[in-house]
Design a protein around this motif. Structure first.
Motif, mmCIF file in Angstrom:
data_model
loop_
_atom_site.group_PDB
_atom_site.id
_atom_site.type_symbol
_atom_site.label_atom_id
_atom_site.label_comp_id
_atom_site.label_asym_id
_atom_site.label_seq_id
_atom_site.Cartn_x
_atom_site.Cartn_y
_atom_site.Cartn_z
ATOM 1 N N VAL A 1 18.962 22.529 6.499
ATOM 2 C CA VAL A 1 17.638 22.632 7.104
ATOM 3 C C VAL A 1 16.860 23.698 6.348
ATOM 4 C CG1 VAL A 1 16.336 23.181 9.190
ATOM 5 C CG2 VAL A 1 18.487 21.917 9.358
ATOM 6 N N THR A 2 15.760 23.296 5.716
ATOM 7 C CA THR A 2 14.934 24.241 4.971
ATOM 8 C C THR A 2 13.682 24.667 5.734
ATOM 9 O OG1 THR A 2 14.027 22.296 3.827
ATOM 10 C CG2 THR A 2 15.724 23.574 2.682
ATOM 11 N N ASP A 3 13.358 23.947 6.807
ATOM 12 C CA ASP A 3 12.233 24.336 7.652
ATOM 13 C C ASP A 3 12.346 23.570 8.963
ATOM 14 O OD1 ASP A 3 9.433 25.822 7.536
ATOM 15 O OD2 ASP A 3 9.069 23.911 8.523
ATOM 16 N N LEU A 4 11.980 24.238 10.036
ATOM 17 C CA LEU A 4 11.968 23.593 11.350
ATOM 18 C C LEU A 4 10.729 24.059 12.100
ATOM 19 C CD1 LEU A 4 13.168 22.021 13.752
ATOM 20 C CD2 LEU A 4 14.520 24.050 14.299
ATOM 21 N N PHE B 1 9.956 17.786 17.098
ATOM 22 C CA PHE B 1 10.609 18.560 16.045
ATOM 23 C C PHE B 1 10.224 17.969 14.695
ATOM 24 C CE2 PHE B 1 14.174 18.750 19.352
ATOM 25 C CZ PHE B 1 13.738 19.965 19.878
ATOM 26 N N GLN B 2 9.828 18.825 13.765
ATOM 27 C CA GLN B 2 9.692 18.426 12.369
ATOM 28 C C GLN B 2 10.766 19.198 11.600
ATOM 29 O OE1 GLN B 2 5.660 18.928 10.897
ATOM 30 N NE2 GLN B 2 5.029 16.957 11.736
ATOM 31 N N ALA C 1 2.558 15.525 4.508
ATOM 32 C CA ALA C 1 2.487 15.420 3.048
ATOM 33 C C ALA C 1 2.691 16.782 2.399
ATOM 34 C CB ALA C 1 1.141 14.835 2.633
ATOM 35 N N ALA C 2 2.112 17.823 2.994
ATOM 36 C CA ALA C 2 2.262 19.168 2.441
ATOM 37 C C ALA C 2 3.717 19.619 2.486
ATOM 38 C CB ALA C 2 1.381 20.141 3.211
ATOM 39 N N LYS C 3 4.416 19.296 3.551
ATOM 40 C CA LYS C 3 5.824 19.695 3.672
ATOM 41 C C LYS C 3 6.731 18.906 2.732
ATOM 42 C CE LYS C 3 5.798 21.308 8.479
ATOM 43 N NZ LYS C 3 6.415 21.177 9.811
ATOM 44 N N LEU C 4 6.320 17.707 2.373
ATOM 45 C CA LEU C 4 7.128 16.894 1.467
ATOM 46 C C LEU C 4 7.016 17.357 0.021
ATOM 47 C CD1 LEU C 4 6.545 13.295 2.869
ATOM 48 C CD2 LEU C 4 8.699 14.556 2.843
ATOM 49 N N VAL C 5 5.955 18.066 -0.306
ATOM 50 C CA VAL C 5 5.734 18.572 -1.675
ATOM 51 C C VAL C 5 5.917 17.420 -2.664
ATOM 52 C CG1 VAL C 5 6.110 20.614 -3.112
ATOM 53 C CG2 VAL C 5 7.059 20.552 -0.805
ATOM 54 N N ALA C 6 5.243 16.331 -2.389
ATOM 55 C CA ALA C 6 5.393 15.129 -3.209
ATOM 56 C C ALA C 6 4.268 15.052 -4.235
ATOM 57 C CB ALA C 6 5.396 13.891 -2.326
ATOM 58 N N GLY C 7 4.596 15.252 -5.500
ATOM 59 C CA GLY C 7 3.600 15.187 -6.548
ATOM 60 C C GLY C 7 3.416 13.797 -7.102
ATOM 61 N N PRO C 8 2.499 13.631 -8.056
ATOM 62 C CA PRO C 8 2.244 12.319 -8.657
ATOM 63 C C PRO C 8 3.517 11.718 -9.244
ATOM 64 C CG PRO C 8 0.527 13.878 -9.273
ATOM 65 C CD PRO C 8 1.590 14.671 -8.581
ATOM 66 N N GLY C 9 3.718 10.445 -8.949
ATOM 67 C CA GLY C 9 4.869 9.742 -9.478
ATOM 68 C C GLY C 9 6.146 9.904 -8.694
#
Length: 421
Positions: free
Chosen positions: A323-326, A382-383, A172-180
């Motif tokens: 790729v922004t993070d691995l 791998f993430q 969830a932290a890596k997705l940076v998903a805010g409300p909505g």
């Protein structure tokens, strides 16, 4: 025959101590005498022949049928010894058992791209083979949230429940998903991650699965959660239309099929908004490409394939995604499988009552062999975080730590609220 069988095993096991009891009662020892003494017994001569023809496939089949038994030590001890010997063996030509095993592995690796494409019909059939088992089996060994993928152990001795919660928090932290934020979860399993993102991030989440059993469990759990739950659909990701702010896939890419990698990442690019973020969490091979273990492919995950980075990244490069993070999770899945294996063995009689002894032997070998592969054969997780724009996520990884801390506070507040009720 006895001399050939003994020489074959001597070529397999160079390190450790393994006693082998042949069908005629003859007992011989292979290895260098180190470590814990282990022993296996072959109960008929044909079993010995079948084992020598194809050890990776036939050992599992013979064990399932009771034609090979572990008589000293545990099944995990034996398969771990074999895995460790395979990794420590001289990479050059080797005589005896491992020389033949290597030839079989190289042949299967060379043919791996000839496997049939995992089209929608075959994908549903393969998913049903494994994931549509009686749900009570999964309840025997999974955590309370029914997470059936690698946990994230933040400290030694952490419980499986805490490590699985940490996995959801980390993703969830890596997705940076805010409300909505609109989120598509491809391969949503029993619904735990999708519901976590809806509940603690305030996201609008759609979960996809091809498993009837997982779909029914997910819908039932969502109904219990009420308006904060995700929406679940029994749908192939290739059939989805529209755009999403976030796309996540955990433990599903292993079922895509090597022939479909380009199409898979193009589909993610199509589904993702211009400023969106995607995360693919998949088992991978650190040493490089190799074929699927034949016993796993036949009995556990038909159509499954574990990729290396050298197979994943070219497909990403062709998709317009960057790729922004691995991150490579190394022994986390080994610890997850250990916990699952111990829980399953503690409730083995219950599993036997649901299915039968042969199923229990198959499942125990699946968990034990998988754990050994993650400890000794270079399997990792791998993430891979993806985006269309380089500025889609913050410039440094500090945001992940900050987001995890915020999510911990929300979890704690929710727990206190529930306790108050």
């Amino acid at each position: 025959m006895d001399k050939i069988f003994g020489a074959f095993f001597a070529g397999l096991i160079k390190f450790g101590t393994l006693d082998v009891v042949a069908a005629n009662g003859r007992r011989f020892t292979v290895g260098d005498g180190s470590g814990k003494k282990l022993a296996v017994r072959f109960n008929d001569r044909n079993a010995q022949i079948l084992f020598m023809i194809d050890p990776e496939l036939r050992f599992g089949e013979l064990f399932m049928d009771g034609r090979v038994e572990v008589i000293e030590g545990s099944l995990y001890d034996v398969v771990a010894l074999a895995s460790e010997n395979l990794m420590r063996a001289d990479p050059g030509p080797s005589p005896g058992g491992f020389g033949w095993v290597r030839l079989l592995q190289e042949a299967r690796a060379a043919l791996r791209r000839l496997a049939r494409a995992n089209d929608a019909l075959r994908a549903r059939r393969n998913v049903a083979h494994h994931y549509d088992l009686d749900v009570r089996v999964y309840e025997l060994f999974l955590d309370g949230d029914m997470q059936y993928s690698c946990a994230y152990f933040e400290s030694d001795g952490e419980s499986l429940e805490d490590a699985q919660l940490a996995k959801k928090r980390h993703i969830a932290a890596k997705l940076v998903a805010g409300p909505g934020a609109s989120v598509l979860d491809i391969g949503s399993g029993f619904g735990g991650l999708a519901n976590y993102l809806a509940r603690f991030c305030g996201a609008s989440v759609t979960g996809l699965t091809l498993s009837k059993a997982q779909f029914e469990v997910s819908r039932r759990r969502a109904a219990a959660l009420g308006p904060l739950a995700a929406d679940f659909r029994m749908l192939d990701y290739r059939e989805v239309e529209g755009r999403f702010d976030r796309v996540v896939s955990v433990g599903m890419f292993e079922h895509v099929g090597i022939a479909n990698y380009d199409a898979y990442f193009r589909k993610i690019a199509q589904l993702l908004n211009e400023d969106g973020v995607a995360l693919v969490h998949t088992i991978g091979r650190a040493p490089g490409p190799a074929a699927t273990n034949p016993w796993i492919g036949k009995y556990i995950f038909p159509g499954g394939y574990i990729p290396s980075l050298s197979e994943i990244l070219p497909a990403i490069e062709q998709s317009s995604l960057v790729v922004t993070d691995l991150e490579v999770l190394r022994l986390h899945y080994a610890e997850t499988l250990k916990a699952w294996r111990e829980r399953f063995l503690a409730r083995r009689e219950q599993a036997k009552a649901i299915y039968d002894e042969r199923f229990c032997r198959m499942w125990e070998l699946y968990l034990a062999g998988s754990e050994a592969a993650f400890r000794y054969e270079g399997l990792v997780v791998f993430q891979v975080q993806l985006a269309k724009r380089l500025d889609a996520v913050p410039l440094t990884r500090d945001y992940i730590t900050r987001a995890e801390a915020d999510l911990r506070r929300r979890e704690a507040a929710s727990t206190l609220s529930e306790a108050g009720e």
